[in-house]
Write an enzyme that holds these catalytic residues in place. Structure first.
Site, PDB file in Angstrom:
ATOM      1  N   LYS A   1       0.841  -1.219   0.000  1.00  0.00           N
ATOM      2  CA  LYS A   1       0.000   0.000   0.000  1.00  0.00           C
ATOM      3  C   LYS A   1       0.864   1.252   0.000  1.00  0.00           C
ATOM      4  O   LYS A   1       2.019   1.231   0.453  1.00  0.00           O
ATOM      5  CB  LYS A   1      -0.936   0.047   1.207  1.00  0.00           C
ATOM      6  CG  LYS A   1      -0.235   0.124   2.581  1.00  0.00           C
ATOM      7  CD  LYS A   1      -0.068   1.532   3.145  1.00  0.00           C
ATOM      8  CE  LYS A   1       1.102   1.666   4.067  1.00  0.00           C
ATOM      9  NZ  LYS A   1       1.203   2.425   5.188  1.00  0.00           N
TER      10      LYS A   1
ATOM     11  N   ASP B   1      -3.222  -1.669   9.575  1.00  0.00           N
ATOM     12  CA  ASP B   1      -3.238  -1.663   8.105  1.00  0.00           C
ATOM     13  C   ASP B   1      -3.844  -2.939   7.519  1.00  0.00           C
ATOM     14  O   ASP B   1      -4.060  -3.030   6.303  1.00  0.00           O
ATOM     15  CB  ASP B   1      -1.808  -1.519   7.547  1.00  0.00           C
ATOM     16  CG  ASP B   1      -1.325  -0.069   7.569  1.00  0.00           C
ATOM     17  OD1 ASP B   1      -2.163   0.838   7.732  1.00  0.00           O
ATOM     18  OD2 ASP B   1      -0.111   0.137   7.411  1.00  0.00           O
TER      19      ASP B   1
END
Ligand code: ATP
Length: 289
Positions: free
Chosen positions: A10, A137
């Site tokens: 990401k 996350d």
């Protein structure tokens, strides 16, 4: 039959910290994007009665210390599904401790893969609930694409995809501890916050220029990565529309309109840095192969 899952890295297109929470966590505002740089996580069921994990990168903990191992343990504890034995193998391409959520992506891939191996389609809510128990996350990595992540990172809203060109990611040769980065925020005297509403408006309008102008990361104000200036300089000389650090660093990414500019920037950066990747944005966090 082994099952292999791609676990995508990401990037944080915007990372702002609104406040420290009484429980030690932080109230975050993150616009996050999955990219094609990925680890490969292979799950093989067996009859050993044991959960084992290997990784092709010796710097990453094998066995119980690995977040992917924790994800498998949590999966069987929480779902109550029968466990006969499992081996997890990780082929690492995402640099670790880099602000790219490599460990979280692997954990998310294990959750997604185990649901498939057990013949279940999880509700998104269930996937996010399990992911949040592993790390802030992980829920994003389990869903992925372009999303707004708020609160501790676990409150997610889907955003419409943007027509990004190519992404160049550089991981300088240093590691940043996420815990230390947050401690630096806690003791920082002054913080400049970002135009969060403007960022969301630009995303919703598909205004790529508006998004690129607003890309920013609060950690750049107090995490010192000396190479960052050089990397951004090279990216800008090759017409990057934006260049910024991801997560708590040290990785820096640049957004390029054309592949030729991205490759030219990457070629120059490879003269000074080992870890340089040219990749695309992707619309999901994990992909079962
Ligand atoms: P984030 O952006 O979510 O803060 P990061 O990219 O900074 O994450 P990771 O790559 O997740 O950091 O690695 C942080 C630490 O977690 C590593 O130094 C490593 O010791 C440990 N770790 C445990 N499991 C994994 C894994 N599967 N992959 C990478 N690191 C792992």
């Amino acid at each position: 039959m082994p099952l292999t899952v791609k676990a995508y890295a990401k990037l944080n297109l915007m990372l702002d910290i609104l406040s420290a929470l009484p429980n030690g966590y932080h109230d975050l505002f993150m616009v996050m994007q999955s990219v094609s740089l990925c680890d490969l996580v292979t799950l093989t069921e067996n009859d050993s009665g044991e959960l084992t994990l290997t990784c092709d990168n010796p710097q990453i903990p094998a066995g119980e210390g690995n977040l992917a191992h924790k994800a498998a343990t949590l999966f069987f504890e929480e779902t109550g599904l029968p466990f006969s034995g499992l081996h997890i193998h990780i082929e690492k391409q995402i640099p670790h401790a880099a602000g790219l959520a490599g460990g979280s992506a692997d954990a998310a891939a294990v959750l997604v893969g185990l649901f498939r191996l057990c013949g279940k389609t999880p509700e998104l809510r269930e996937l996010i609930r399990l992911g949040a128990k592993l790390g802030s996350d992980v829920p994003f990595c389990a869903v992925g694409g372009l999303m707004l992540a708020q609160y501790t990172g676990t409150v997610l809203s889907c955003l419409p995809p943007l027509p990004f060109g190519k992404i160049v990611i550089v991981k300088p040769d240093c590691a940043v501890s996420t815990g230390e980065a947050y401690r630096a925020f806690d003791t920082a005297e002054r913080i400049r916050h970002f135009d969060r509403a403007g960022m969301l408006a630009s995303v919703m309008q598909g205004d790529l220029d508006g998004v690129c102008r607003r890309i920013d990361n609060v950690f750049e104000q107090f995490i010192d990565v000396p190479e960052r200036v050089v990397i951004k300089g090279v990216m800008r000389r090759h017409f990057a529309q934006s260049a910024c650090m991801s997560g708590s660093g040290p990785s820096v990414f640049g957004i390029f309109e054309t592949e030729a500019d991205a490759e030219a920037a990457a070629a120059e950066l490879r003269r000074s840095f080992k870890n340089v990747f040219v990749c695309d944005c992707v619309g999901r966090g994990c992909e079962i192969l």
